[in-house]
Design an enzyme around this catalytic site. Structure first.
Site, PDB file in Angstrom:
ATOM      1  CE  LYS A 243      -4.025   8.839   0.858  1.00 29.73           C
ATOM      2  NZ  LYS A 243      -4.537   9.578   2.012  1.00 29.73           N
TER       3      LYS A 243
ATOM      4  CG  ASP B  92      -1.617   1.247   1.532  1.00 34.87           C
ATOM      5  OD1 ASP B  92      -1.377   2.245   0.820  1.00 34.87           O
ATOM      6  OD2 ASP B  92      -2.423   1.271   2.477  1.00 34.87           O
TER       7      ASP B  92
HETATM    8  C1  LIG Z   1      -1.837   4.170   4.269  1.00 34.83           C
HETATM    9  C2  LIG Z   1      -3.102   4.434   3.531  1.00 34.83           C
HETATM   10  N1  LIG Z   1      -3.718   3.436   2.882  1.00 34.83           N
HETATM   11  C3  LIG Z   1      -4.828   3.631   2.182  1.00 34.83           C
HETATM   12  C4  LIG Z   1      -5.424   4.863   2.074  1.00 34.83           C
HETATM   13  C5  LIG Z   1      -6.664   5.013   1.276  1.00 34.83           C
HETATM   14  O1  LIG Z   1      -6.432   5.808   0.182  1.00 34.83           O
HETATM   15  P1  LIG Z   1      -7.619   6.291  -0.754  1.00 34.83           P
HETATM   16  O2  LIG Z   1      -8.658   6.854   0.175  1.00 34.83           O
HETATM   17  O3  LIG Z   1      -7.013   7.319  -1.621  1.00 34.83           O
HETATM   18  O4  LIG Z   1      -8.126   5.113  -1.488  1.00 34.83           O
HETATM   19  C6  LIG Z   1      -4.827   5.938   2.740  1.00 34.83           C
HETATM   20  C7  LIG Z   1      -5.451   7.270   2.691  1.00 34.83           C
HETATM   21  O5  LIG Z   1      -5.844   7.838   3.666  1.00 34.83           O
HETATM   22  C8  LIG Z   1      -3.645   5.720   3.475  1.00 34.83           C
HETATM   23  O6  LIG Z   1      -3.034   6.718   4.104  1.00 34.83           O
END
Ligand SMILES: Cc1ncc(COP(=O)(O)O)c(C=O)c1O
Lengths: 145, 411
Positions: free
Chosen positions: B231, B205
């Site tokens: 992000k 991730d």
């Molecule tokens: C470590 C991590 N994983 C997953 C996500 C989920 O990302 P998204 O909401 O862009 O799908 C985030 C976002 O907050 C994150 O910081």
């Protein structure tokens, strides 16, 4: 909107007057924090899952009772600003008839510049708190009718 | 010779981010919620506008100039991402909405074709809900078991414990590259190496790592890597999943619809099954097109320069935070991205956020979508300041001053 000046509105006006003394946000928030620290703590036995207001970053509890046709509220939170805000709601709404509570327009929140705390993203429970207080009032009204 | 920081012209960089130049509650905005989403440079904002002004058409279908232009611009981003992640082929780059959708795609594929009752899925104690819930759903569906590798007090993975979890029943290891709540950078190369000893694939991730660290999927040898555009200074609603070809071929499609099937009357019949097998329906073309400008922006500044700038900010902020009475940093791993997460004795993080917001400071408070992690530390949530390429030490000074003011009011 209630035309007649009710007790509730007198309390709202009092709060607006109190906030009128402050000209910057620091004073306002210090006052809210002070109220939050003062709010009489709720009896622990009322701090149940059932009395918890949902969807908050902080824990917020609300308990209500109907006595002699008047509703009393008790509330608490582990966040002091939320506690200060809800203490104002309790001050305004507690001790009035279900009908008064249900039909009241809580204009003081806007007048003292705290509307932003009703925003959904705040998830501080203030909005749910107002709804819940009115919901109790409505339920008591239905019961007494 | 100029040091790297002297070379790094943060004021010029800030000019590319118009949103930063505004006042909140009468104070200059200090945006420290970058781990939630980063702001977008003009290059990205303009690319979105320009797409709709000049290019818009549905891709891969029409034999007219606009359709070709839109397709070329869309596919150009795939190539930019291939280079950005150092994948061997654009076939291995799948456009998804973001990390959440990417993980759901893989978890769903595993649930449908690989996981069987009694198999195991390994995650860690520091996962975002996005990397917990899809696997829980996959396990529920198949009877597989979710195993959680523990972390220590500093917020670091306990490596030996992780290794102990690997066994012939393990079908995948899915973990966060850098933690959004703690900042911890996981030793993913070693983690992958251990998993590969059992032929277990690893998904990373990359939500928090992609904007800070060099990502080379071939060097890491990860089997899947997923990140969110929003992000990394790109638009919301777009991200990418990298998967090794062999894995992407093995997994069944995620959604059915147009694009995922070969069309012989279609102009570009030479396309392989990948990556289109996983891109059903009309995609988010405009944001794909704009995403490459975010990547180019990062590449032009240089990730190493950005990382150094951000780490200086983290060090500077941490140094001042630890002097605050009653403050405890949550997440003190040796290797961290620029995330400062903390709790303060006797202070509710929500109160702190309200008073900071009054002073123009945007931080995040709460559980950061990592409830099990908060539980592990015995807390309800933290206050998190996260720094990006456009933040400055002056902003940290404003933040620290605002923090002291908040504490004075709240104590
Ligand atoms: C470590 C991590 N994983 C997953 C996500 C989920 O990302 P998204 O909401 O862009 O799908 C985030 C976002 O907050 C994150 O910081």
């Amino acid at each position: 909107m209630a035309e007649v000046k009710t007790n509730i509105n007198e309390v709202q006006d009092q709060i607006i007057d109190e906030f009128g003394l402050f000209d910057d946000w620091t004073d306002k928030y210090e006052y809210i924090i002070e109220m939050g620290k003062k709010l009489s703590l709720m009896d622990e036995k009322y701090k149940t899952e059932e009395n918890k207001i949902k969807g908050c970053q902080s824990n917020v509890w609300l308990h209500s009772e109907l006595k002699d046709g008047k509703v009393t509220f008790e509330a608490d939170s582990d966040a002091v600003i939320v506690k200060g805000l809800i203490s104002m709601l309790v001050r305004v709404l507690s001790g009035h008839s279900p009908n008064e509570i249900f039909s009241t327009d809580l204009y003081f929140i806007d007048k003292i510049g705290m509307t932003q705390h009703l925003a959904q993203t705040r998830s501080n429970g203030l909005l749910s708190m107002v709804k819940q207080m009115k919901f109790y009032a409505l339920a008591y009204q239905a019961k007494t009718n | 010779m100029l040091t790297q920081t002297e070379n790094y012209q943060v004021e010029t960089i800030r000019d590319d981010f118009p949103i930063l130049h505004q006042e909140i509650n009468g104070k200059p905005l200090v945006y420290f919620d970058n781990a939630a989403t980063t702001q977008k440079p003009l290059q990205v904002i303009e690319a979105i506008g320009q797409y709709y002004l000049d290019i818009n058409a549905n891709i891969h279908r029409g034999i007219h100039t606009l359709a070709e232009r839109a397709t070329a611009s869309y596919e150009a981003t795939r190539e930019v991402l291939r280079q950005f992640l150092n994948a061997s082929s654009t076939d291995e780059i799948i456009f998804v909405r973001g990390v959440t959708e990417g993980i759901n795609l893989v978890a769903n594929g595993f649930a449908n074709s690989i996981l069987k009752a009694g198999n195991e899925v390994v995650i860690t104690a520091m996962e975002h809900h996005s990397n917990i819930v899809p696997w829980q759903m996959a396990c529920e569906k198949t009877g597989a078991i979710l195993k959680v590798a523990p972390i220590n007090e500093k917020g670091e993975l306990i490596f030996e414990e992780y290794v102990k979890l690997l066994n012939p029943q393990t079908r995948i290891v899915s973990l966060v590259h850098a933690s959004n709540a703690l900042g911890t950078i996981n030793p993913v190369k070693n983690i992958i190496e251990e998993a590969h000893k059992f032929d277990i694939p690893v998904l990373l991730d990359g939500a928090q790592s992609t904007s800070h660290l060099e990502i080379d999927v071939r060097d890491l040898d990860c089997d899947f890597f997923v990140f969110s555009g929003h992000k990394v200074y790109g638009p919301t609603g777009i991200g990418a999943l990298y998967g090794k070809r062999e894995w992407l071929e093995k997994l069944p499609p995620y959604q059915g619809g147009g694009e995922m099937i070969k069309d012989v009357t279609f102009e570009k019949t030479t396309y392989n099954e990948l990556p289109y097998k996983f891109e059903a329906g009309t995609p988010n073309i405009a944001d794909v097109v704009a995403l490459k400008h975010a990547i180019k922006y990062i590449q032009e500044l240089g990730k190493a320069n950005i990382a150094q700038h951000e780490l200086e900010l983290l060090e500077y902020a941490t140094g001042q935070l630890i002097d605050v009475k009653g403050l405890k940093i949550i997440g003190t791993a040796k290797e961290k991205v620029s995330v400062a997460s903390f709790v303060i004795e006797g202070i509710h993080h929500q109160d702190l956020a309200v008073i900071l917001d009054q002073q123009g400071i945007a931080v995040r408070t709460g559980h950061h979508c990592t409830q099990p992690l908060m539980k592990r530390f015995g807390i309800l949530g933290t206050t998190r300041a996260s720094f990006a390429l456009y933040n400055t030490k002056e902003e940290i000074d404003l933040f620290i001053t605002a923090l002291h003011k908040a504490l004075k009011m709240l104590r």
